[in-house]
Design a protein around this motif. Structure first.
Motif, PDB file in Angstrom:
ATOM      1  N   VAL A  21      -1.736  -0.737   1.981  1.00 12.99           N
ATOM      2  CA  VAL A  21      -0.977  -0.563   0.739  1.00 12.99           C
ATOM      3  C   VAL A  21      -1.805  -1.173  -0.381  1.00 12.99           C
ATOM      4  CG1 VAL A  21       1.116  -1.151  -0.513  1.00 12.99           C
ATOM      5  CG2 VAL A  21       1.247  -0.565   1.920  1.00 12.99           C
ATOM      6  N   ASP A  22      -2.242  -0.348  -1.270  1.00 14.68           N
ATOM      7  CA  ASP A  22      -3.097  -0.801  -2.362  1.00 14.68           C
ATOM      8  C   ASP A  22      -2.342  -1.850  -3.184  1.00 14.68           C
ATOM      9  OD1 ASP A  22      -5.435  -0.791  -3.729  1.00 14.68           O
ATOM     10  OD2 ASP A  22      -4.929   0.946  -4.999  1.00 14.68           O
ATOM     11  N   GLY A  23      -3.010  -2.943  -3.464  1.00 16.98           N
ATOM     12  CA  GLY A  23      -2.380  -3.991  -4.263  1.00 16.98           C
ATOM     13  C   GLY A  23      -2.046  -5.235  -3.465  1.00 16.98           C
ATOM     14  N   LEU A  24      -2.297  -5.198  -2.158  1.00 14.35           N
ATOM     15  CA  LEU A  24      -2.033  -6.375  -1.323  1.00 14.35           C
ATOM     16  C   LEU A  24      -3.316  -6.823  -0.634  1.00 14.35           C
ATOM     17  CD1 LEU A  24       1.292  -5.424   0.526  1.00 14.35           C
ATOM     18  CD2 LEU A  24       1.013  -6.653  -1.636  1.00 14.35           C
ATOM     19  N   GLU A  25      -3.501  -8.137  -0.563  1.00 12.29           N
ATOM     20  CA  GLU A  25      -4.580  -8.715   0.244  1.00 12.29           C
ATOM     21  C   GLU A  25      -3.952  -9.720   1.196  1.00 12.29           C
ATOM     22  OE1 GLU A  25      -8.282  -9.857  -2.292  1.00 12.29           O
ATOM     23  OE2 GLU A  25      -6.521  -9.745  -3.589  1.00 12.29           O
ATOM     24  N   MET A  26      -4.535  -9.870   2.366  1.00 10.46           N
ATOM     25  CA  MET A  26      -3.953 -10.774   3.354  1.00 10.46           C
ATOM     26  C   MET A  26      -4.987 -11.700   3.956  1.00 10.46           C
ATOM     27  SD  MET A  26      -1.394  -8.178   5.342  1.00 10.46           S
ATOM     28  CE  MET A  26      -0.283  -7.103   4.418  1.00 10.46           C
TER      29      MET A  26
ATOM     30  N   VAL B 221      -0.932 -15.536   4.503  1.00 15.60           N
ATOM     31  CA  VAL B 221      -0.814 -15.487   3.044  1.00 15.60           C
ATOM     32  C   VAL B 221      -1.045 -14.042   2.596  1.00 15.60           C
ATOM     33  CG1 VAL B 221      -1.794 -16.232   0.828  1.00 15.60           C
ATOM     34  CG2 VAL B 221      -1.522 -17.892   2.695  1.00 15.60           C
ATOM     35  N   VAL B 222      -0.159 -13.561   1.768  1.00 11.33           N
ATOM     36  CA  VAL B 222      -0.294 -12.208   1.212  1.00 11.33           C
ATOM     37  C   VAL B 222      -0.404 -12.332  -0.298  1.00 11.33           C
ATOM     38  CG1 VAL B 222       0.770  -9.930   0.967  1.00 11.33           C
ATOM     39  CG2 VAL B 222       1.122 -11.248   3.082  1.00 11.33           C
ATOM     40  N   ARG B 223      -1.534 -11.898  -0.847  1.00 15.51           N
ATOM     41  CA  ARG B 223      -1.665 -11.896  -2.304  1.00 15.51           C
ATOM     42  C   ARG B 223      -1.129 -10.571  -2.839  1.00 15.51           C
ATOM     43  NH1 ARG B 223      -6.600 -14.230  -5.687  1.00 15.51           N
ATOM     44  NH2 ARG B 223      -7.906 -12.964  -4.307  1.00 15.51           N
ATOM     45  N   VAL B 224      -0.311 -10.660  -3.856  1.00 13.25           N
ATOM     46  CA  VAL B 224       0.356  -9.491  -4.425  1.00 13.25           C
ATOM     47  C   VAL B 224      -0.228  -9.234  -5.813  1.00 13.25           C
ATOM     48  CG1 VAL B 224       2.603  -8.581  -5.156  1.00 13.25           C
ATOM     49  CG2 VAL B 224       2.469 -10.091  -3.151  1.00 13.25           C
ATOM     50  N   ALA B 225      -0.599  -7.976  -6.073  1.00 14.98           N
ATOM     51  CA  ALA B 225      -1.229  -7.641  -7.363  1.00 14.98           C
ATOM     52  C   ALA B 225      -0.283  -7.930  -8.529  1.00 14.98           C
ATOM     53  CB  ALA B 225      -1.629  -6.171  -7.373  1.00 14.98           C
ATOM     54  N   GLU B 226      -0.862  -8.337  -9.622  1.00 16.31           N
ATOM     55  CA  GLU B 226      -0.086  -8.590 -10.829  1.00 16.31           C
ATOM     56  C   GLU B 226       0.670  -7.327 -11.227  1.00 16.31           C
ATOM     57  OE1 GLU B 226      -2.429 -10.356 -13.906  1.00 16.31           O
ATOM     58  OE2 GLU B 226      -0.656 -10.950 -15.067  1.00 16.31           O
ATOM     59  N   GLY B 227       1.886  -7.498 -11.681  1.00 17.95           N
ATOM     60  CA  GLY B 227       2.672  -6.353 -12.127  1.00 17.95           C
ATOM     61  C   GLY B 227       3.495  -5.699 -11.036  1.00 17.95           C
TER      62      GLY B 227
ATOM     63  N   GLY C 241      -8.352 -10.755   2.164  1.00 16.43           N
ATOM     64  CA  GLY C 241      -9.135  -9.524   2.086  1.00 16.43           C
ATOM     65  C   GLY C 241      -8.229  -8.345   2.312  1.00 16.43           C
ATOM     66  N   LYS C 242      -8.824  -7.224   2.604  1.00 16.23           N
ATOM     67  CA  LYS C 242      -8.075  -5.998   2.790  1.00 16.23           C
ATOM     68  C   LYS C 242      -6.994  -6.233   3.854  1.00 16.23           C
ATOM     69  CE  LYS C 242      -9.166  -1.873   4.773  1.00 16.23           C
ATOM     70  NZ  LYS C 242     -10.046  -0.785   5.227  1.00 16.23           N
ATOM     71  N   ALA C 243      -5.836  -5.729   3.564  1.00 17.01           N
ATOM     72  CA  ALA C 243      -4.705  -5.994   4.456  1.00 17.01           C
ATOM     73  C   ALA C 243      -4.947  -5.435   5.845  1.00 17.01           C
ATOM     74  CB  ALA C 243      -3.447  -5.369   3.876  1.00 17.01           C
ATOM     75  N   ASN C 244      -4.754  -6.268   6.862  1.00 12.71           N
ATOM     76  CA  ASN C 244      -4.703  -5.801   8.238  1.00 12.71           C
ATOM     77  C   ASN C 244      -3.277  -6.049   8.698  1.00 12.71           C
ATOM     78  OD1 ASN C 244      -4.590  -5.714  11.023  1.00 12.71           O
ATOM     79  ND2 ASN C 244      -6.786  -6.169  11.205  1.00 12.71           N
TER      80      ASN C 244
ATOM     81  N   ILE D 291       8.165  -5.070  -1.548  1.00 11.19           N
ATOM     82  CA  ILE D 291       7.160  -5.144  -2.616  1.00 11.19           C
ATOM     83  C   ILE D 291       6.771  -3.724  -3.024  1.00 11.19           C
ATOM     84  CG2 ILE D 291       4.825  -5.951  -3.223  1.00 11.19           C
ATOM     85  CD1 ILE D 291       5.100  -7.907  -0.796  1.00 11.19           C
ATOM     86  N   ALA D 292       6.784  -3.482  -4.303  1.00 10.59           N
ATOM     87  CA  ALA D 292       6.254  -2.211  -4.812  1.00 10.59           C
ATOM     88  C   ALA D 292       5.117  -2.557  -5.764  1.00 10.59           C
ATOM     89  CB  ALA D 292       7.347  -1.421  -5.529  1.00 10.59           C
ATOM     90  N   THR D 293       3.900  -2.264  -5.338  1.00  9.01           N
ATOM     91  CA  THR D 293       2.742  -2.749  -6.111  1.00  9.01           C
ATOM     92  C   THR D 293       2.467  -1.899  -7.347  1.00  9.01           C
ATOM     93  OG1 THR D 293       1.129  -1.408  -4.889  1.00  9.01           O
ATOM     94  CG2 THR D 293       1.634  -3.610  -4.010  1.00  9.01           C
ATOM     95  N   GLY D 294       2.968  -0.665  -7.358  1.00 11.68           N
ATOM     96  CA  GLY D 294       2.749   0.193  -8.525  1.00 11.68           C
ATOM     97  C   GLY D 294       1.322   0.690  -8.672  1.00 11.68           C
ATOM     98  N   LYS D 295       0.544   0.581  -7.609  1.00 12.89           N
ATOM     99  CA  LYS D 295      -0.846   1.044  -7.700  1.00 12.89           C
ATOM    100  C   LYS D 295      -0.942   2.567  -7.641  1.00 12.89           C
ATOM    101  CE  LYS D 295      -2.895  -2.904  -8.091  1.00 12.89           C
ATOM    102  NZ  LYS D 295      -3.617  -3.245  -9.332  1.00 12.89           N
ATOM    103  N   SER D 296       0.090   3.191  -7.122  1.00 14.16           N
ATOM    104  CA  SER D 296       0.119   4.653  -7.133  1.00 14.16           C
ATOM    105  C   SER D 296       1.033   5.117  -8.260  1.00 14.16           C
ATOM    106  CB  SER D 296       0.657   5.183  -5.801  1.00 14.16           C
ATOM    107  OG  SER D 296       1.053   6.534  -5.949  1.00 14.16           O
TER     108      SER D 296
END
Lengths: 409, 409
Positions: free
Chosen positions: B16-21, B38-44, B143-146, B239-244
């Motif tokens: 899911v674009d917008g998340l790093e783990m 830890v999951v980093r969530v994109a701003e917005g 890094g990229k979510a696994n 979480i809805a990252t809004g990247k799409s």
């Protein structure tokens, strides 16, 4: 293995004047076990009962309630085990009526003067041919009450017969109080697959006995739980034969009344606790006390949340002082505005949680020491008021699963 | 052995674009297992959550609720297993706050932008030194979510990681929906020792996501039960990252909205059912459908009475069509004016009880055939109205007792 419970000595169970009993091995479900009991009740006795609140209440429960309401004076009880005659629709009602009619005919009284009880598997019809033959046999054998036989004849998955008896010096002499009960699973208040019978030779007017029966049940059979399952057939019946005139209770306000009621409660609590001690697969006898509740209803909610939690019960089985599970149960008991910072938790005498958190002085060894006992008291204080209650329950063991996975086989 | 559940293939779980783990083996309780995520969530991003209704809710739940309310935009999630940080009083709250502060500091955001989750043993304090070291490590590895690693890092007594993922062609393109969950005991609605995380790259406005999160939970995680125990820590976060920008949902009334919500529900139901399939000691996956109820609340009461009954659950474990136990549970579900003569019961496609009594054509072999399956549907019709519900649960096995008697060891 029941927890601190033994077969009562036959001679410790005092005869209650005014009752005669007879039994049969009718092979209702299994061969070679007493499974039909008839109790003849002397004319003029007061008889009252409380019954399951399960909306799927069995046919015999419906007949009992109707016959008590008819008010013609109860002259006999008939009990069968092996089949609950529940979920049996119109045919079940007809079978229960045929049972009372048969006993009435043999005893020369009316069908409405008979109370009928069934316990066992649900959704199966009574084998009426065998039951009626058994009733013939039981009535033919009616004689001096043998309470131990009575306790044995009403057993299902119980491992031991349950009976209790005492004599009370009161008024101008002495009265006798004797009772029997059976469990052992599907036990929770209002009520359980539980049959309880308490008899006294005291003279107690019908309206007083009705009031007392509810009070006695609320202090005993309505305070126990094994698995939270409320049965279709639970019944508790109290008989006062009036053969003793040591006391004559007509209003309940007589000076001796409180002592008599208290003695009846004490025996009933013993009978109810015996059901818990012999609860299916029980290895522990747990007393749950909830204090400082806003209302008794609140206290009961919390006590039953603890008493029914499979996680709490398996921790007791493991003798594991996993006390957080108890606090979690308090939290989901359904008190909307519960303040966790006001909660105190004791395990036996050990102060475990203070104001909702682990007590700073609490050491795991202390909890472990209490948990190792076969009888454990959990005490929760809610910090909300002055109401309190006590509920008795068991742990949850492998044996419980085995018994209930195999019950019908 | 979970019921019809396998480890998801890593490649089936879409990023899911917008998340790093990032993860760590912090040895919170046991060595050599991933226990910090830890999951980093994109701003917005929009982020919404629903949490346990247990009044003994854990410190992290309290912090999550406060931080979501603060409305500063959530920028990371941190999860630990091994210790629930529940029943830990003021110190627990301080520990949860210190955890969010640490993550915030490392990510250069504010502590109120962090959601914190703990699961594990109650009434014990977090080992903060090891947790903070673990957070350092997890953040360093972001890094990229696994998603498979994420599902693994949040497991407690789960035997398998649980994850589900799909892509939906909608609007001007395609969106991705991926989630993870963990059980496995103490599961019942509102909610369970259950953590669930669902993420999508769709654009969904915060107020819509909040409304949807409740609706999604009610269709999925709030319809499962293992043992009736409601945990202190249950949390479900969407979480809805809004990247799409394939869809841009601002009101919920957009033409694509229903399809997106439905797809999110479908994934959540899979995640919730996975918890049941891996329920502690589960050998059966039971679907309880209650129909013809007066209200949905009534339907739920009956469904949970059946789903929580130890007697019903042990009968399922034994593959014993002891269907009277189901009727008894219906009877004690708490519907005061229930008319037993209007109740129909089906086991799979077999019509078992008609108008409250055994169906005349029902033969035990038919019930037995259904019971032998690993997936069983119980259907009860109450004859009271048109409301209905579905609840998913498991049987009650020896293994359940073993797991919960040994959990802390």
């Amino acid at each position: 293995m029941p927890v601190n419970l033994n077969v009562p000595a036959a001679e410790s169970l005092f005869v209650v004047d005014g009752l005669e009993m007879g039994y049969a091995m009718a092979q209702i479900r299994k061969p070679n076990r007493k499974d039909v009991l008839v109790v003849r009740v002397a004319e003029g006795s007061s008889v009252a009962g409380v019954f399951t609140k399960n909306r799927f209440c069995a046919a015999p429960v419906q007949i009992c309630q109707a016959n008590l309401k008819a008010g013609k004076g109860i002259r006999a009880l008939v009990v069968n085990t092996g089949c609950a005659n529940a979920g049996t629709g119109e045919r079940g009602l007809a079978d229960a009526r045929a049972t009372t009619a048969k006993v009435a005919e043999l005893l020369g009284v009316q069908a409405e003067q008979i109370l009928v009880f069934s316990t066992g598997v649900i959704l199966e019809n009574l084998p009426m041919d065998r039951l009626l033959l058994g009733i013939n046999q039981a009535v033919a054998g009616l004689g001096k009450a043998n309470w131990l036989d009575a306790a044995t004849a009403i057993m299902t998955t119980d491992t031991l017969p349950k009976a209790s008896s005492s004599k009370l010096k009161v008024g101008t002499g002495e009265i006798t109080i004797t009772g029997v009960s059976k469990g052992a699973g599907m036990i929770r208040p209002n009520m359980a697959t539980m049959l309880g019978y308490l008899a006294t030779d005291a003279t107690i007017a019908q309206p007083v006995l009705e009031k007392w029966t509810t009070a006695i049940a609320d202090a005993s059979f309505n305070r126990i739980t094994i698995d939270g399952d409320t049965s279709t057939n639970d019944s508790f019946v109290v008989i006062a034969t009036g053969k003793s005139m040591a006391v004559n209770i007509q209003t309940g306000n007589e000076p001796e009344a409180a002592a008599v009621l208290e003695a009846m409660k004490v025996e009933s609590i013993k009978l109810a606790q015996a059901i818990v001690r012999d609860g299916e697969g029980a290895t522990k006898f747990i007393t749950v006390k909830v204090e400082q509740a806003g209302t008794e209803e609140e206290a009961l909610k919390v006590a039953y949340a603890i008493g029914h939690s499979p996680l709490v019960k398996t921790a007791f089985f493991a003798s594991d002082p996993n006390l957080g599970r108890i606090l979690a149960a308090v939290g989901y008991a359904g008190i909307e505005d519960l303040d966790q910072t006001k909660i105190q938790l004791y395990l036996g005498d050990v102060y475990v949680a203070q104001n909702g958190g682990r007590h700073p002085d609490y050491r795991e060894e202390q909890g472990q020491a209490v948990m190792n006992d076969a009888e454990i008291t959990v005490r929760v204080q809610l910090g909300r008021g002055i109401a309190s209650t006590t509920v008795w329950t068991t742990d949850f063991s492998h044996e419980y699963v085995t018994i209930n996975a195999d019950y019908r086989s």
